[in-house]
Enzyme design. Structure first.
Site, PDB file in Angstrom:
ATOM      1  N   SER A  15       0.808  -1.229   0.000  1.00 54.69           N
ATOM      2  CA  SER A  15       0.000   0.000   0.000  1.00 54.69           C
ATOM      3  C   SER A  15       0.840   1.278   0.000  1.00 54.69           C
ATOM      4  O   SER A  15       1.813   1.395   0.747  1.00 54.69           O
ATOM      5  CB  SER A  15      -0.922   0.022   1.226  1.00 54.69           C
ATOM      6  N   LYS A  16       0.418   2.229  -0.821  1.00 52.07           N
ATOM      7  CA  LYS A  16       1.093   3.534  -0.849  1.00 52.07           C
ATOM      8  C   LYS A  16       0.372   4.546   0.033  1.00 52.07           C
ATOM      9  O   LYS A  16       0.795   5.686   0.151  1.00 52.07           O
ATOM     10  CB  LYS A  16       1.135   4.060  -2.281  1.00 52.07           C
ATOM     11  N   LYS A  66     -14.009  -4.155   1.712  1.00 50.97           N
ATOM     12  CA  LYS A  66     -14.891  -2.985   1.522  1.00 50.97           C
ATOM     13  C   LYS A  66     -16.365  -3.303   1.815  1.00 50.97           C
ATOM     14  O   LYS A  66     -17.095  -2.440   2.297  1.00 50.97           O
ATOM     15  CB  LYS A  66     -14.738  -2.424   0.107  1.00 50.97           C
ATOM     16  N   GLY A 127     -15.693  -4.258 -16.064  1.00 46.87           N
ATOM     17  CA  GLY A 127     -15.544  -4.799 -14.704  1.00 46.87           C
ATOM     18  C   GLY A 127     -16.776  -4.498 -13.879  1.00 46.87           C
ATOM     19  O   GLY A 127     -17.453  -3.476 -14.100  1.00 46.87           O
ATOM     20  N   GLY A 130     -15.851  -4.789  -6.773  1.00 49.67           N
ATOM     21  CA  GLY A 130     -15.998  -3.776  -5.726  1.00 49.67           C
ATOM     22  C   GLY A 130     -15.624  -2.384  -6.194  1.00 49.67           C
ATOM     23  O   GLY A 130     -16.295  -1.405  -5.846  1.00 49.67           O
ATOM     24  N   ALA A 131     -14.570  -2.281  -7.002  1.00 51.14           N
ATOM     25  CA  ALA A 131     -14.125  -0.951  -7.451  1.00 51.14           C
ATOM     26  C   ALA A 131     -15.165  -0.334  -8.389  1.00 51.14           C
ATOM     27  O   ALA A 131     -15.512   0.847  -8.254  1.00 51.14           O
ATOM     28  CB  ALA A 131     -12.773  -1.061  -8.138  1.00 51.14           C
ATOM     29  N   THR A 153     -18.244 -11.944 -16.274  1.00 51.39           N
ATOM     30  CA  THR A 153     -19.446 -12.654 -15.824  1.00 51.39           C
ATOM     31  C   THR A 153     -20.620 -11.682 -16.029  1.00 51.39           C
ATOM     32  O   THR A 153     -20.825 -10.765 -15.233  1.00 51.39           O
ATOM     33  CB  THR A 153     -19.319 -13.010 -14.319  1.00 51.39           C
ATOM     34  N   PRO A 154     -21.369 -11.841 -17.126  1.00 47.00           N
ATOM     35  CA  PRO A 154     -22.339 -10.803 -17.511  1.00 47.00           C
ATOM     36  C   PRO A 154     -23.416 -10.541 -16.464  1.00 47.00           C
ATOM     37  O   PRO A 154     -23.891  -9.407 -16.342  1.00 47.00           O
ATOM     38  CB  PRO A 154     -22.970 -11.352 -18.798  1.00 47.00           C
ATOM     39  N   TYR A 217      -2.366   0.521 -11.228  1.00 51.92           N
ATOM     40  CA  TYR A 217      -1.175   1.335 -11.435  1.00 51.92           C
ATOM     41  C   TYR A 217       0.044   0.503 -11.064  1.00 51.92           C
ATOM     42  O   TYR A 217      -0.058  -0.470 -10.309  1.00 51.92           O
ATOM     43  CB  TYR A 217      -1.228   2.619 -10.589  1.00 51.92           C
TER      44      TYR A 217
END
Ligand code: NDP
Length: 279
Positions: A15-16, A66, A127, A130-131, A153-154, A217
């Site tokens: 983690s940054k 999350k 996608g 969660g994001a 996964t449609p 990233y």
């Protein structure tokens, strides 16, 4: 006494966030300390409570917690309620406030840092994890012409489309049968780039795009961005700007001051280049 904050996840070593928040604290003269907590996969709640009992004031929450943070919060912001995912917790007298700053981070990076407006644009979001869940509402609030979601996964894309239908013009697409291939902005919110994989979307979508954005990233361009560039995408961007912008929004929620993000984005990019830091 320094106020305590941390990022909690599993894994967490990459983690940054401690680096970013430490610079924000220096910039804005806040008496705070920010660390990283590795929570056991089977006891997120105990790890949060332990930090709270030690005097912790707030947490950033990352993969894979999350959803659990959403359930743990006793009070939610509107954007966290609608996203059904929480990436920021603030400990209050008798409550735990849950917020989601991922979406506002992405929107600010695209609109302010990259200078591309989302309003009236045709946006493809690849996608449905969660994001993706956290960024759909803030994207729709910018009133794009359309927001299409496509997922390997449609069924997951269809569920998100139904969930967010009241908030704007949103459709679900299938990887194999896009109804239209003209998108101005393409956002990769899959974790495929973590494994150097490409989501199997039609390759001719990239040539029409003004911006192709990969939320992942790293020290090098992702396969996804390299591929988009080869196919003729006019501009590409990775998720460093979003990372810093979502951190700044969490910082604001905790401390009530807005740090400057551009110097931190620039610093992270130069460190990536020199040290080859990974995610
Ligand atoms: P999840 O595990 O919740 O979701 C993963 C998603 O990726 C699913 O939609 C999954 O599809 C899809 N996927 C995985 N592998 C492939 C593949 N080979 N081909 C096509 N689709 C694939 O992850 P998150 O949503 O939490 O994170 C997604 C990405 O976003 C990560 O790379 C993460 O680093 C990044 N991120 C960046 C942030 C930033 O600030 N820059 C903030 C948050 C996340 P399926 O449903 O079919 O399994």
């Amino acid at each position: 006494m320094l106020d305590l904050y941390a990022v909690i996840g599993n894994p967490i070593a990459h983690s940054k966030s401690p680096f970013i928040h430490t610079i924000f604290a220096q910039q804005t003269h806040q008496a705070m300390q920010y660390t990283a907590i590795l929570a056991p996969l089977d006891d997120f709640k105990a790890a949060v409570e332990s930090f709270h009992h030690q005097g912790g004031k707030g947490l950033n929450v990352t993969v894979p917690f999350k959803l659990q943070a959403f359930q743990l919060a006793s009070r939610l912001t509107e954007r966290a309620t609608i996203a059904q995912a929480v990436n920021t917790l603030r400990f209050e007298d008798n409550e735990i406030l849950g917020d989601n700053t991922d979406g506002v981070g992405l929107v600010r990076d695209i609109e302010l840092n990259l200078g591309i407006t989302l309003t009236a644009k045709r946006i493809l979001l690849i996608g449905a994890g969660g994001a993706a869940q956290g960024i759909i509402l803030p994207l729709l609030q910018q009133q794009p012409a359309i927001l299409a979601i496509a997922n390997r996964t449609p069924q997951k894309a269809q569920l998100l489309q139904q969930q967010f239908l009241p908030f704007g013009n949103i459709i679900a697409e299938n990887f194999t049968s896009f109804s239209d291939k003209r998108f101005d902005i393409i956002i990769n919110a899959t974790s495929a780039s973590l494994n150097n994989a490409l989501p199997e979307v039609p390759i001719d979508i990239f040539a029409h795009a003004t911006l192709v954005y990969d939320m992942m990233y790293g020290s090098e361009l992702s396969h996804f961005l390299k591929f988009a560039q080869q196919q003729g995408a006019r501009q590409i961007a990775d998720g460093i700007g979003m990372l810093v912008e979502q951190a700044a929004e969490s910082f604001f929620l905790w401390r009530g001051v807005k740090p400057q993000t551009i110097p931190v984005i620039t610093l992270l990019r130069s460190m990536n280049f020199k040290q080859g830091m990974n995610k």
